[in-house]
Design an enzyme around this catalytic site. Structure first.
Site, mmCIF file in Angstrom:
data_model
loop_
_atom_site.group_PDB
_atom_site.id
_atom_site.type_symbol
_atom_site.label_atom_id
_atom_site.label_comp_id
_atom_site.label_asym_id
_atom_site.label_seq_id
_atom_site.Cartn_x
_atom_site.Cartn_y
_atom_site.Cartn_z
ATOM 1 N N ASN A 41 86.940 32.708 -39.479
ATOM 2 C CA ASN A 41 87.275 32.089 -38.194
ATOM 3 C C ASN A 41 86.215 32.457 -37.155
ATOM 4 O O ASN A 41 85.702 33.586 -37.130
ATOM 5 C CB ASN A 41 88.692 32.451 -37.727
ATOM 6 C CG ASN A 41 89.023 33.921 -37.748
ATOM 7 O OD1 ASN A 41 88.446 34.694 -38.506
ATOM 8 N ND2 ASN A 41 89.955 34.309 -36.902
ATOM 9 N N ILE A 42 85.887 31.477 -36.324
ATOM 10 C CA ILE A 42 84.844 31.642 -35.313
ATOM 11 C C ILE A 42 85.428 31.180 -33.976
ATOM 12 O O ILE A 42 85.755 30.000 -33.811
ATOM 13 C CB ILE A 42 83.593 30.819 -35.682
ATOM 14 C CG1 ILE A 42 83.053 31.298 -37.038
ATOM 15 C CG2 ILE A 42 82.523 30.960 -34.584
ATOM 16 C CD1 ILE A 42 81.951 30.449 -37.619
ATOM 17 N N GLU A 43 85.604 32.160 -33.082
ATOM 18 C CA GLU A 43 86.284 31.867 -31.810
ATOM 19 C C GLU A 43 85.302 31.528 -30.689
ATOM 20 O O GLU A 43 84.083 31.559 -30.883
ATOM 21 C CB GLU A 43 87.179 33.066 -31.447
ATOM 22 C CG GLU A 43 88.227 33.291 -32.535
ATOM 23 C CD GLU A 43 89.204 34.401 -32.225
ATOM 24 O OE1 GLU A 43 88.942 35.223 -31.316
ATOM 25 O OE2 GLU A 43 90.244 34.452 -32.913
ATOM 26 N N CYS A 52 89.031 27.702 -37.541
ATOM 27 C CA CYS A 52 89.668 28.575 -38.525
ATOM 28 C C CYS A 52 88.795 28.758 -39.767
ATOM 29 O O CYS A 52 87.932 27.924 -40.068
ATOM 30 C CB CYS A 52 91.008 28.006 -38.958
ATOM 31 S SG CYS A 52 92.254 27.979 -37.663
ATOM 32 N N GLU A 54 89.567 28.437 -42.906
ATOM 33 C CA GLU A 54 89.745 27.389 -43.915
ATOM 34 C C GLU A 54 88.834 26.197 -43.610
ATOM 35 O O GLU A 54 88.197 25.628 -44.492
ATOM 36 C CB GLU A 54 91.199 26.897 -43.929
ATOM 37 C CG GLU A 54 92.212 27.952 -44.320
ATOM 38 C CD GLU A 54 92.768 28.731 -43.128
ATOM 39 O OE1 GLU A 54 92.005 28.992 -42.172
ATOM 40 O OE2 GLU A 54 93.959 29.071 -43.167
ATOM 41 N N CYS A 87 97.107 27.130 -40.619
ATOM 42 C CA CYS A 87 97.709 26.530 -39.420
ATOM 43 C C CYS A 87 97.815 25.011 -39.584
ATOM 44 O O CYS A 87 97.258 24.424 -40.524
ATOM 45 C CB CYS A 87 96.892 26.885 -38.181
ATOM 46 S SG CYS A 87 95.395 25.883 -37.978
ATOM 47 N N CYS A 90 94.498 23.062 -39.756
ATOM 48 C CA CYS A 90 93.833 23.220 -41.060
ATOM 49 C C CYS A 90 94.540 22.393 -42.132
ATOM 50 O O CYS A 90 93.899 21.788 -42.984
ATOM 51 C CB CYS A 90 93.791 24.685 -41.465
ATOM 52 S SG CYS A 90 92.578 25.609 -40.509
HETATM 53 N N1 THU Z 1 93.262 31.353 -37.896
HETATM 54 C C1 THU Z 1 92.581 31.017 -39.040
HETATM 55 O O1 THU Z 1 91.362 31.220 -39.147
HETATM 56 N N2 THU Z 1 93.280 30.446 -40.043
HETATM 57 C C2 THU Z 1 94.625 30.228 -40.024
HETATM 58 O O2 THU Z 1 95.150 29.636 -40.949
HETATM 59 C C3 THU Z 1 95.428 30.721 -38.915
HETATM 60 C C4 THU Z 1 94.672 31.099 -37.690
HETATM 61 C C5 THU Z 1 92.531 31.997 -36.802
HETATM 62 C C6 THU Z 1 92.380 31.194 -35.545
HETATM 63 C C7 THU Z 1 92.129 32.286 -34.532
HETATM 64 O O3 THU Z 1 90.742 32.622 -34.559
HETATM 65 C C8 THU Z 1 92.907 33.477 -35.075
HETATM 66 O O4 THU Z 1 93.175 33.181 -36.432
HETATM 67 C C9 THU Z 1 94.209 33.742 -34.336
HETATM 68 O O5 THU Z 1 94.978 32.594 -34.223
#
Ligand code: THU
Length: 131
Positions: A41-43, A52, A54, A87, A90
């Site tokens: 995941n890259i915010e 996310c 995935e 999520c 995704c």
């Molecule tokens: N996140 C994912 O990378 N995959 C998921 O299936 C659920 C959420 C990440 C998004 C965000 O960077 C962090 O988790 C918290 O929500």
């Protein structure tokens, strides 16, 4: 589940860019040619733009030239004790970019696994067939 997928997803957790949530997610996509492509995941400071793990893995695979039918399965892991599932955003992307019958392995930090079919994650989903 292929143990190599789990190890690949676990190893990639360090690369997650989680400046805002500190919640690391790693994904491993297994291709039918045997390759494993990982994602994290890259915010972003504009929170809603987070990508996310995935989707990172799937977009990387497509960017490298792989297509839906080249994909065998997807695994997701975190540093949590409990199992985390993909999520909604995704699931929508997985519904379009992965085969309906692909296995999705949801794991935790101990290596426990829950397996579901991709199509089970998004019943009544919207797809290109609706357009
Ligand atoms: N996140 C994912 O990378 N995959 C998921 O299936 C659920 C959420 C990440 C998004 C965000 O960077 C962090 O988790 C918290 O929500």
């Amino acid at each position: 589940m292929d143990k190599k997928m789990y190890e690949a997803a676990k190893q990639t957790l360090d690369r997650a860019y989680v400046k805002y949530s500190n919640f690391r997610v790693g994904a491993a996509l297994k291709l039918k040619d045997g390759r494993i492509i990982t994602g994290v995941n890259i915010e972003n400071a504009s929170y809603g733009l987070a990508n996310c793990a995935e989707r990172t893995a799937l977009f990387t695979a497509y960017a490298e030239g792989y297509k839906k039918d080249d994909i065998e399965s997807l695994l997701v892991t975190t540093e949590q004790d409990h199992i985390v599932s993909p999520c909604g955003a995704c699931r929508q992307v997985m519904n379009e970019l992965m085969p309906a019958d692909a296995n999705v392995y949801m794991t935790n930090k101990q290596g426990d696994v829950q397996t579901v079919l991709n199509k089970a994650l998004l019943p009544y989903g919207f797809s290109g067939d609706d357009l």
